[in-house]
Design an enzyme around this catalytic site. Structure first.
Site, PDB file in Angstrom:
ATOM      1  N   ARG A 190       5.810  -8.133 -13.784  1.00 21.29           N
ATOM      2  CA  ARG A 190       5.566  -7.972 -12.343  1.00 21.29           C
ATOM      3  C   ARG A 190       4.097  -8.210 -12.037  1.00 21.29           C
ATOM      4  NH1 ARG A 190      10.178  -7.786 -12.955  1.00 21.29           N
ATOM      5  NH2 ARG A 190      11.756  -6.368 -12.153  1.00 21.29           N
ATOM      6  N   ASP A 212       8.358  10.438  15.594  1.00 23.86           N
ATOM      7  CA  ASP A 212       9.414   9.729  14.865  1.00 23.86           C
ATOM      8  C   ASP A 212       9.765   8.473  15.647  1.00 23.86           C
ATOM      9  OD1 ASP A 212      11.904   8.881  13.787  1.00 23.86           O
ATOM     10  OD2 ASP A 212      12.184  10.906  12.979  1.00 23.86           O
ATOM     11  N   LYS A 231      14.294  -5.059   5.109  1.00 21.95           N
ATOM     12  CA  LYS A 231      13.009  -5.766   5.218  1.00 21.95           C
ATOM     13  C   LYS A 231      13.238  -7.227   5.608  1.00 21.95           C
ATOM     14  CE  LYS A 231      10.169  -2.486   4.166  1.00 21.95           C
ATOM     15  NZ  LYS A 231       9.168  -1.994   5.120  1.00 21.95           N
ATOM     16  N   LEU A 242       6.170  12.488   9.049  1.00 18.64           N
ATOM     17  CA  LEU A 242       5.898  13.323   7.861  1.00 18.64           C
ATOM     18  C   LEU A 242       7.138  13.525   6.985  1.00 18.64           C
ATOM     19  CD1 LEU A 242       3.510  15.971   9.513  1.00 18.64           C
ATOM     20  CD2 LEU A 242       2.893  13.850   8.343  1.00 18.64           C
ATOM     21  N   TYR A 275      17.731  -1.318   1.359  1.00 17.92           N
ATOM     22  CA  TYR A 275      16.281  -1.278   1.612  1.00 17.92           C
ATOM     23  C   TYR A 275      15.736  -2.702   1.749  1.00 17.92           C
ATOM     24  CZ  TYR A 275      11.336  -1.465   0.542  1.00 17.92           C
ATOM     25  OH  TYR A 275      10.005  -1.781   0.583  1.00 17.92           O
ATOM     26  N   SER A 329       5.453  12.397   3.628  1.00 20.77           N
ATOM     27  CA  SER A 329       3.992  12.573   3.472  1.00 20.77           C
ATOM     28  C   SER A 329       3.613  13.874   4.156  1.00 20.77           C
ATOM     29  CB  SER A 329       3.239  11.405   4.125  1.00 20.77           C
ATOM     30  OG  SER A 329       3.624  11.267   5.473  1.00 20.77           O
ATOM     31  N   ASN A 360       9.831   4.152  -9.846  1.00 20.61           N
ATOM     32  CA  ASN A 360       8.944   3.025 -10.150  1.00 20.61           C
ATOM     33  C   ASN A 360       8.108   3.306 -11.391  1.00 20.61           C
ATOM     34  OD1 ASN A 360       8.812   2.865  -6.695  1.00 20.61           O
ATOM     35  ND2 ASN A 360       9.663   1.215  -7.915  1.00 20.61           N
TER      36      ASN A 360
HETATM   37  P1  NAD Z   1       5.423   5.949   2.100  1.00 21.56           P
HETATM   38  O1  NAD Z   1       6.772   6.555   2.095  1.00 21.56           O
HETATM   39  O2  NAD Z   1       4.346   6.624   1.322  1.00 21.56           O
HETATM   40  O3  NAD Z   1       4.904   5.796   3.616  1.00 21.56           O
HETATM   41  C1  NAD Z   1       5.796   5.531   4.685  1.00 21.56           C
HETATM   42  C2  NAD Z   1       5.531   6.567   5.771  1.00 21.56           C
HETATM   43  O4  NAD Z   1       6.440   6.338   6.860  1.00 21.56           O
HETATM   44  C3  NAD Z   1       5.756   8.003   5.288  1.00 21.56           C
HETATM   45  O5  NAD Z   1       4.577   8.767   5.512  1.00 21.56           O
HETATM   46  C4  NAD Z   1       6.933   8.508   6.148  1.00 21.56           C
HETATM   47  O6  NAD Z   1       6.799   9.876   6.465  1.00 21.56           O
HETATM   48  C5  NAD Z   1       6.843   7.602   7.366  1.00 21.56           C
HETATM   49  N1  NAD Z   1       8.107   7.401   8.087  1.00 21.56           N
HETATM   50  C6  NAD Z   1       9.322   7.066   7.569  1.00 21.56           C
HETATM   51  N2  NAD Z   1      10.232   6.994   8.561  1.00 21.56           N
HETATM   52  C7  NAD Z   1       9.575   7.265   9.720  1.00 21.56           C
HETATM   53  C8  NAD Z   1       9.978   7.367  11.078  1.00 21.56           C
HETATM   54  N3  NAD Z   1      11.258   7.197  11.456  1.00 21.56           N
HETATM   55  N4  NAD Z   1       9.051   7.653  12.015  1.00 21.56           N
HETATM   56  C9  NAD Z   1       7.759   7.871  11.661  1.00 21.56           C
HETATM   57  N5  NAD Z   1       7.318   7.825  10.402  1.00 21.56           N
HETATM   58  C10 NAD Z   1       8.224   7.518   9.436  1.00 21.56           C
HETATM   59  O7  NAD Z   1       5.565   4.430   1.652  1.00 21.56           O
HETATM   60  P2  NAD Z   1       4.456   3.375   1.243  1.00 21.56           P
HETATM   61  O8  NAD Z   1       4.568   3.130  -0.198  1.00 21.56           O
HETATM   62  O9  NAD Z   1       3.156   3.751   1.833  1.00 21.56           O
HETATM   63  O10 NAD Z   1       5.027   2.090   1.971  1.00 21.56           O
HETATM   64  C11 NAD Z   1       4.598   1.709   3.263  1.00 21.56           C
HETATM   65  C12 NAD Z   1       5.426   0.523   3.734  1.00 21.56           C
HETATM   66  O11 NAD Z   1       5.265  -0.539   2.800  1.00 21.56           O
HETATM   67  C13 NAD Z   1       6.920   0.810   3.798  1.00 21.56           C
HETATM   68  O12 NAD Z   1       7.446   0.155   4.928  1.00 21.56           O
HETATM   69  C14 NAD Z   1       7.455   0.207   2.523  1.00 21.56           C
HETATM   70  O13 NAD Z   1       8.785  -0.184   2.639  1.00 21.56           O
HETATM   71  C15 NAD Z   1       6.536  -0.997   2.350  1.00 21.56           C
HETATM   72  N6  NAD Z   1       6.434  -1.426   0.945  1.00 21.56           N
HETATM   73  C16 NAD Z   1       6.070  -0.526  -0.011  1.00 21.56           C
HETATM   74  C17 NAD Z   1       5.997  -0.927  -1.347  1.00 21.56           C
HETATM   75  C18 NAD Z   1       5.620   0.063  -2.424  1.00 21.56           C
HETATM   76  O14 NAD Z   1       5.815  -0.226  -3.595  1.00 21.56           O
HETATM   77  N7  NAD Z   1       5.052   1.211  -2.121  1.00 21.56           N
HETATM   78  C19 NAD Z   1       6.300  -2.249  -1.697  1.00 21.56           C
HETATM   79  C20 NAD Z   1       6.647  -3.149  -0.691  1.00 21.56           C
HETATM   80  C21 NAD Z   1       6.704  -2.723   0.637  1.00 21.56           C
HETATM   81  C1  UD1 Z   2      11.021  -1.930  -7.191  1.00 25.64           C
HETATM   82  C2  UD1 Z   2      12.153  -2.242  -6.271  1.00 25.64           C
HETATM   83  C3  UD1 Z   2      11.626  -3.103  -5.129  1.00 25.64           C
HETATM   84  C4  UD1 Z   2      10.463  -2.422  -4.443  1.00 25.64           C
HETATM   85  C5  UD1 Z   2       9.385  -2.123  -5.466  1.00 25.64           C
HETATM   86  C6  UD1 Z   2       8.259  -1.328  -4.865  1.00 25.64           C
HETATM   87  C7  UD1 Z   2      14.209  -2.200  -7.617  1.00 25.64           C
HETATM   88  C8  UD1 Z   2      15.286  -3.020  -8.251  1.00 25.64           C
HETATM   89  N1  UD1 Z   2      13.244  -2.902  -6.982  1.00 25.64           N
HETATM   90  O1  UD1 Z   2      10.549  -3.143  -7.743  1.00 25.64           O
HETATM   91  O2  UD1 Z   2      12.651  -3.340  -4.189  1.00 25.64           O
HETATM   92  O3  UD1 Z   2       9.907  -3.242  -3.422  1.00 25.64           O
HETATM   93  O4  UD1 Z   2       9.953  -1.314  -6.515  1.00 25.64           O
HETATM   94  O5  UD1 Z   2       7.147  -1.376  -5.718  1.00 25.64           O
HETATM   95  O6  UD1 Z   2      14.215  -0.976  -7.675  1.00 25.64           O
HETATM   96  N2  UD1 Z   2      10.548   0.065 -15.401  1.00 25.64           N
HETATM   97  C9  UD1 Z   2      10.782   0.685 -16.619  1.00 25.64           C
HETATM   98  N3  UD1 Z   2      10.920   2.049 -16.634  1.00 25.64           N
HETATM   99  C10 UD1 Z   2      10.839   2.810 -15.500  1.00 25.64           C
HETATM  100  C11 UD1 Z   2      10.599   2.159 -14.274  1.00 25.64           C
HETATM  101  C12 UD1 Z   2      10.481   0.775 -14.254  1.00 25.64           C
HETATM  102  O7  UD1 Z   2      10.864   0.047 -17.658  1.00 25.64           O
HETATM  103  O8  UD1 Z   2      10.997   4.048 -15.573  1.00 25.64           O
HETATM  104  C13 UD1 Z   2      10.366  -1.403 -15.392  1.00 25.64           C
HETATM  105  C14 UD1 Z   2      11.375  -2.157 -14.543  1.00 25.64           C
HETATM  106  O9  UD1 Z   2      12.507  -2.494 -15.298  1.00 25.64           O
HETATM  107  C15 UD1 Z   2      10.541  -3.376 -14.095  1.00 25.64           C
HETATM  108  C16 UD1 Z   2       9.111  -2.839 -14.021  1.00 25.64           C
HETATM  109  O10 UD1 Z   2       9.107  -1.652 -14.820  1.00 25.64           O
HETATM  110  O11 UD1 Z   2      10.576  -4.373 -15.098  1.00 25.64           O
HETATM  111  C17 UD1 Z   2       8.677  -2.490 -12.608  1.00 25.64           C
HETATM  112  O12 UD1 Z   2       9.646  -1.625 -12.023  1.00 25.64           O
HETATM  113  P1  UD1 Z   2       9.376  -0.887 -10.635  1.00 25.64           P
HETATM  114  O13 UD1 Z   2       8.047  -0.230 -10.654  1.00 25.64           O
HETATM  115  O14 UD1 Z   2      10.575  -0.043 -10.323  1.00 25.64           O
HETATM  116  O15 UD1 Z   2       9.239  -2.084  -9.585  1.00 25.64           O
HETATM  117  P2  UD1 Z   2      10.259  -3.296  -9.268  1.00 25.64           P
HETATM  118  O16 UD1 Z   2      11.521  -3.166  -9.991  1.00 25.64           O
HETATM  119  O17 UD1 Z   2       9.493  -4.557  -9.422  1.00 25.64           O
END
Ligand code: NAD
Ligand code: UD1
Length: 334
Positions: free
Chosen positions: A231, A58, A153, A33, A149, A36, A199
């Site tokens: 993207r 954890d 991965k 948590l 980060y 979340s 993001n």
């Molecule tokens: P999120 O932060 O909403 O969910 C991750 C969950 O993991 C959280 O609820 C957090 O409390 C839990 N957590 C973190 N460390 C922990 C620990 N040590 N033990 C137990 N629970 C732990 O993130 P998300 O967006 O749902 O992403 C899920 C996975 O997908 C992550 O591994 C993230 O890196 C990967 N991912 C996410 C995105 C994105 O844009 N959201 C993109 C690519 C990959």
């Molecule tokens: C980012 C992370 C990536 C991660 C992903 C999760 C970086 C450099 N990369 O990717 O590692 O896996 O999020 O979804 O942080 N943008 C704006 N204004 C904003 C925010 C973003 O113009 O306030 C633009 C960015 O320049 C980019 C696009 O929107 O062109 C998407 O950005 P974002 O949502 O942060 O995702 P990524 O950069 O693709």
């Protein structure tokens, strides 16, 4: 199947729990948590009719994982738990490497001890670095990463595939997500970032509900059709469904499987802004500012391998992503 979802109260995890339950699977969740809250479990129940069994645990504390495996006969693990804020990882590398890598090593140990040999891991398109070619297929070589980060991965992909080689009866599935956005259509679950979002869509959502005054568009001088970054945005429910499709892979030959999970369509920042405005009939004020360091011009997936081998394909279009994002923002972020 009885599926353990680590990080199951998080953004992607919660949507995946819903889709797994809808497909008839039993779901057990653990989460510490840290990013979340437990009330997400009630929302999952409201949507799917079933509340997952929950352990506040954890992954850095193996003794907290032990009861999860002792008390449940787990068939497969979907491993979402991890820290994901790119900027924070640059400021706190030890914290990120420790949580994501040590946590996953602990998870592998406890799985090994209890004979659980199927795992799906949440990776990211960021492992391709500046991609050698676009659209990106799984054959694209991994690139240089720009944050702890992303590096965590990449390292975990290597750790899990090395582990599978040494333990050939394991199934390891690495899913490289492109840019997940959107929310469940109920407006009950979605992404709730801490503080000011980094993001794009979470930022637009805050502008849309009046919490932030305007979007900053990071650069309009990229070599893309309108100069802003391109993207591959994918609806989180489509992404969740990809995990359900992966479950069929566990009856195939044991191996390491890698899939891009995207739509195959690239949209620019301004495409997203304008689609959001049109879908929701509102205006998103924005200002073009300098490029964000570390950003690249354009990347999007070739998702064909997932379609051929998993029978999965993204279904929701950009309008749907924008409508669902806004509904969740109005319901849960105001
Ligand atoms: P999120 O932060 O909403 O969910 C991750 C969950 O993991 C959280 O609820 C957090 O409390 C839990 N957590 C973190 N460390 C922990 C620990 N040590 N033990 C137990 N629970 C732990 O993130 P998300 O967006 O749902 O992403 C899920 C996975 O997908 C992550 O591994 C993230 O890196 C990967 N991912 C996410 C995105 C994105 O844009 N959201 C993109 C690519 C990959
Ligand atoms: C980012 C992370 C990536 C991660 C992903 C999760 C970086 C450099 N990369 O990717 O590692 O896996 O999020 O979804 O942080 N943008 C704006 N204004 C904003 C925010 C973003 O113009 O306030 C633009 C960015 O320049 C980019 C696009 O929107 O062109 C998407 O950005 P974002 O949502 O942060 O995702 P990524 O950069 O693709």
């Amino acid at each position: 199947m009885n599926i353990l979802v680590t990080g199951g109260t998080g953004y992607i995890g919660s949507h995946t729990c819903v889709e797994l339950i809808k497909a008839g699977h039993d779901v057990v969740v653990f989460d510490n948590l840290s990013n979340s809250s437990e009330d997400v479990l009630d929302k999952i129940e409201m949507i799917s009719g079933k509340k997952p069994k929950f352990y506040k645990a954890d992954m850095l504390h193996p003794d907290e994982l032990e009861p999860v495996f002792l008390e449940n006969k787990i068939d497969a693990v979907i491993h979402f738990a991890g820290l994901k804020a790119v900027g924070e990882s640059v400021a706190k590398p030890w914290y990120y490497y420790n949580n994501n890598i040590v946590g996953t090593l602990n998870l592998i140990s406890v799985m090994e001890k209890h004979g659980v040999k199927n795992i799906v891991f949440s990776s990211t398109a960021t492992v391709y670095g500046i991609p050698a070619f676009v659209p990106i297929t799984e054959e694209c070589p991994l690139g240089t990463t720009f944050s702890p980060y992303a590096e965590s991965k990449k390292m975990l992909e290597r750790i899990l595939s090395d582990y599978q080689k040494a333990n050939p009866d394991w199934h390891v599935v690495l899913l490289r997500y492109f840019n997940p956005i959107g929310a469940h259509e109920s407006g009950l679950i979605g992404e709730k970032p801490n503080g000011i979002p980094n993001n794009l869509m979470p930022y637009i959502m805050q502008v849309a509900i009046g919490k932030l005054p305007q979007l900053r568009v990071f650069g309009d001088d990229y070599e893309t059709p309108d100069g802003t970054g391109v993207r591959d945005y994918i609806h989180v429910v489509d992404l969740a469904r990809a995990h359900v499709s992966v479950m069929t892979k566990f009856s195939d030959e044991a191996s390491t499987y890698i899939y891009n999970i995207g739509t195959g369509i690239g949209y620019s920042v301004l495409d997203i802004v304008h689609a959001f405005e049109k879908a929701n009939n509102i205006t998103i004020p924005y200002q073009v500012v300098e490029r964000r360091p570390g950003d690249i011009a354009s990347y999007y997936s070739d998702p064909g391998k997932a379609e051929r081998e998993l029978g999965w394909k993204a279904e929701y279009d950009l309008e749907r992503m924008c409508k669902d994002s806004y509904r969740f923002a109005k319901n849960s972020l105001s």
